[in-house]
Design a protein around this motif. Structure first.
Motif, PDB file in Angstrom:
ATOM      1  N   THR A   1      -3.622   1.963  -3.302  1.00  0.00           N
ATOM      2  CA  THR A   1      -3.313   3.271  -2.739  1.00  0.00           C
ATOM      3  C   THR A   1      -4.244   3.544  -1.563  1.00  0.00           C
ATOM      4  O   THR A   1      -5.399   3.127  -1.549  1.00  0.00           O
ATOM      5  CB  THR A   1      -3.476   4.377  -3.793  1.00  0.00           C
ATOM      6  OG1 THR A   1      -4.800   4.331  -4.326  1.00  0.00           O
ATOM      7  CG2 THR A   1      -2.465   4.213  -4.911  1.00  0.00           C
ATOM      8  N   GLY A   2      -3.706   4.238  -0.585  1.00  0.00           N
ATOM      9  CA  GLY A   2      -4.483   4.560   0.606  1.00  0.00           C
ATOM     10  C   GLY A   2      -3.633   4.404   1.846  1.00  0.00           C
ATOM     11  O   GLY A   2      -2.478   3.973   1.790  1.00  0.00           O
ATOM     12  N   ALA A   3      -4.193   4.753   2.985  1.00  0.00           N
ATOM     13  CA  ALA A   3      -3.487   4.620   4.258  1.00  0.00           C
ATOM     14  C   ALA A   3      -3.339   3.141   4.602  1.00  0.00           C
ATOM     15  O   ALA A   3      -4.328   2.414   4.659  1.00  0.00           O
ATOM     16  CB  ALA A   3      -4.248   5.355   5.353  1.00  0.00           C
TER      17      ALA A   3
ATOM     18  N   ASP B   1      -1.212  14.832  -2.831  1.00  0.00           N
ATOM     19  CA  ASP B   1      -1.188  15.506  -1.542  1.00  0.00           C
ATOM     20  C   ASP B   1      -0.551  16.890  -1.619  1.00  0.00           C
ATOM     21  O   ASP B   1      -0.290  17.514  -0.606  1.00  0.00           O
ATOM     22  CB  ASP B   1      -0.409  14.655  -0.534  1.00  0.00           C
ATOM     23  CG  ASP B   1      -1.104  13.327  -0.270  1.00  0.00           C
ATOM     24  OD1 ASP B   1      -2.333  13.302  -0.378  1.00  0.00           O
ATOM     25  OD2 ASP B   1      -0.404  12.357   0.044  1.00  0.00           O
TER      26      ASP B   1
ATOM     27  N   ALA C   1       0.814   1.003  11.353  1.00  0.00           N
ATOM     28  CA  ALA C   1       0.105  -0.078  10.672  1.00  0.00           C
ATOM     29  C   ALA C   1       0.027  -1.312  11.555  1.00  0.00           C
ATOM     30  O   ALA C   1      -1.007  -1.989  11.616  1.00  0.00           O
ATOM     31  CB  ALA C   1       0.804  -0.406   9.358  1.00  0.00           C
TER      32      ALA C   1
ATOM     33  N   THR D   1       0.843  -1.196   0.000  1.00  0.00           N
ATOM     34  CA  THR D   1       0.000   0.000   0.000  1.00  0.00           C
ATOM     35  C   THR D   1       0.876   1.242   0.000  1.00  0.00           C
ATOM     36  O   THR D   1       1.969   1.253   0.575  1.00  0.00           O
ATOM     37  CB  THR D   1      -0.923   0.037   1.231  1.00  0.00           C
ATOM     38  OG1 THR D   1      -0.124   0.051   2.421  1.00  0.00           O
ATOM     39  CG2 THR D   1      -1.832  -1.184   1.268  1.00  0.00           C
ATOM     40  N   TRP D   2       0.390   2.279  -0.630  1.00  0.00           N
ATOM     41  CA  TRP D   2       1.163   3.522  -0.682  1.00  0.00           C
ATOM     42  C   TRP D   2       0.241   4.703  -0.938  1.00  0.00           C
ATOM     43  O   TRP D   2      -0.864   4.547  -1.428  1.00  0.00           O
ATOM     44  CB  TRP D   2       2.242   3.448  -1.773  1.00  0.00           C
ATOM     45  CG  TRP D   2       1.740   3.166  -3.164  1.00  0.00           C
ATOM     46  CD1 TRP D   2       1.360   1.954  -3.677  1.00  0.00           C
ATOM     47  CD2 TRP D   2       1.555   4.110  -4.221  1.00  0.00           C
ATOM     48  NE1 TRP D   2       0.954   2.091  -4.975  1.00  0.00           N
ATOM     49  CE2 TRP D   2       1.071   3.395  -5.347  1.00  0.00           C
ATOM     50  CE3 TRP D   2       1.758   5.488  -4.350  1.00  0.00           C
ATOM     51  CZ2 TRP D   2       0.775   4.015  -6.559  1.00  0.00           C
ATOM     52  CZ3 TRP D   2       1.476   6.102  -5.553  1.00  0.00           C
ATOM     53  CH2 TRP D   2       0.997   5.355  -6.656  1.00  0.00           C
ATOM     54  N   HIS D   3       0.736   5.896  -0.576  1.00  0.00           N
ATOM     55  CA  HIS D   3       0.011   7.144  -0.819  1.00  0.00           C
ATOM     56  C   HIS D   3       0.436   7.727  -2.154  1.00  0.00           C
ATOM     57  O   HIS D   3       1.624   7.751  -2.475  1.00  0.00           O
ATOM     58  CB  HIS D   3       0.317   8.167   0.281  1.00  0.00           C
ATOM     59  CG  HIS D   3      -0.583   8.040   1.467  1.00  0.00           C
ATOM     60  ND1 HIS D   3      -1.934   8.315   1.412  1.00  0.00           N
ATOM     61  CD2 HIS D   3      -0.331   7.674   2.747  1.00  0.00           C
ATOM     62  CE1 HIS D   3      -2.463   8.133   2.607  1.00  0.00           C
ATOM     63  NE2 HIS D   3      -1.515   7.740   3.431  1.00  0.00           N
TER      64      HIS D   3
END
Length: 292
Positions: free
Chosen positions: A237-239, A193, A272, A186-188
């Protein structure tokens, strides 16, 4: 009563329902691994009294009751798993250091979400947090799951290429369980941003490609070691905390690496790891990464 155990699976028990569920999970795991199971029941025998005689009597009573709790759990597990070598100790010290000491040379430590010592409103007890934060071996925190829940794979979180350790653990577990593994990164989206009115498509595409490469390299470093286990790799993608909790709904086990704490900060578990320990829909395995 020294708390030491042979290499194998170690589980903390205290007579609570979550601990009993963890002990049963640990027994099945030890059977799958072909190793022994060691139970640790820790009791703090410190008493506040002005009478040495009364203090000694209270200590003896506490230890006697603790041994009865341990013996009851041992009898249940031996009856359910007659071919498994099962041992146990009552350890007169706080629970977290007792389990950590017992698991010093273990393959795996197992705990329930919380025991008798915590508040009922807490999702996870302090003992489970302390052990997962400091154990030298992988630690599994077992939570109660709904019986109708479909668990058809193992989920492993991939943060960076050091997480091959967690991926190997997941693949070995999947091999024992006969289930496929899903590696999830997962990643931003960093360009989203920056406060811009429109995303920079080229930059976002480049960022996506870099994360794809990271995930592919991590998987390719380990996959040949487990040719018979199905392994898929996804990125979202996401927190990470929210994504991992949601994606754990149909997992038999969620595996996540414990990275070294950031300099100048005392936190031993990242955000996490904290999130999945508290909110995941399945048992969680926390795998420590070797020191750099």
């Amino acid at each position: 009563m020294n708390g030491k155990s042979p290499a194998g699976v170690v589980v903390g028990v205290d007579g609570s329902a979550p601990a009993a569920q963890a002990a049963e999970w640990a027994a099945r795991e030890a059977e799958r691994r072909g190793c022994s199971l060691h139970l640790v029941h820790a009791v703090n025998t410190g008493t506040v009294t002005l009478s040495p005689r009364a203090g000694a009597a209270v200590t003896d009573l506490v230890l006697k009751n603790a041994q009865a709790v341990l013996d009851e759990q041992l009898d249940l597990l031996i009856g359910a798993h007659p071919s498994l070598r099962i041992t146990g100790d009552v350890v007169p010290r706080d629970a977290a250091p007792a389990v950590l000491n017992a698991a010093e040379h273990a393959e795996l430590a197992v705990l329930g979400t919380r025991g008798h010592g915590g508040f009922a409103s807490l999702l996870l007890g302090s003992v489970s947090l302390r052990v997962t934060a400091h154990a030298a071996c992988p630690t599994v925190v077992v939570r109660e799951v709904q019986p109708e829940r479909l668990a058809d794979h193992l989920l492993v979180a991939i943060r960076d290429e050091r997480d091959t350790v967690a991926l190997r653990f997941a693949l070995r577990e999947a091999e024992l369980l006969g289930l496929p593994v899903r590696a999830l990164h997962t990643w931003h989206a960093a360009v989203a941003d920056l406060g811009r009115m429109a995303p920079m498509v080229d930059e976002l595409g480049e960022e996506t490609a870099l994360h794809e490469q990271l995930l592919r390299r991590t998987v390719e470093a380990v996959q040949p070691e487990y040719p018979d286990t199905e392994l898929t790799a996804d990125q979202l993608t996401g927190a990470a905390p929210a994504v991992l909790v949601e994606e754990s709904r149909n997992a038999a086990l969620l595996v996540i690496a414990r990275h070294a704490p950031a300099p100048h900060f005392g936190l031993r578990l990242g955000g996490a790891v904290h999130a999945v320990l508290h909110h995941a829909h399945c048992p969680v395995a926390v795998v420590p990464l070797p020191a750099p």
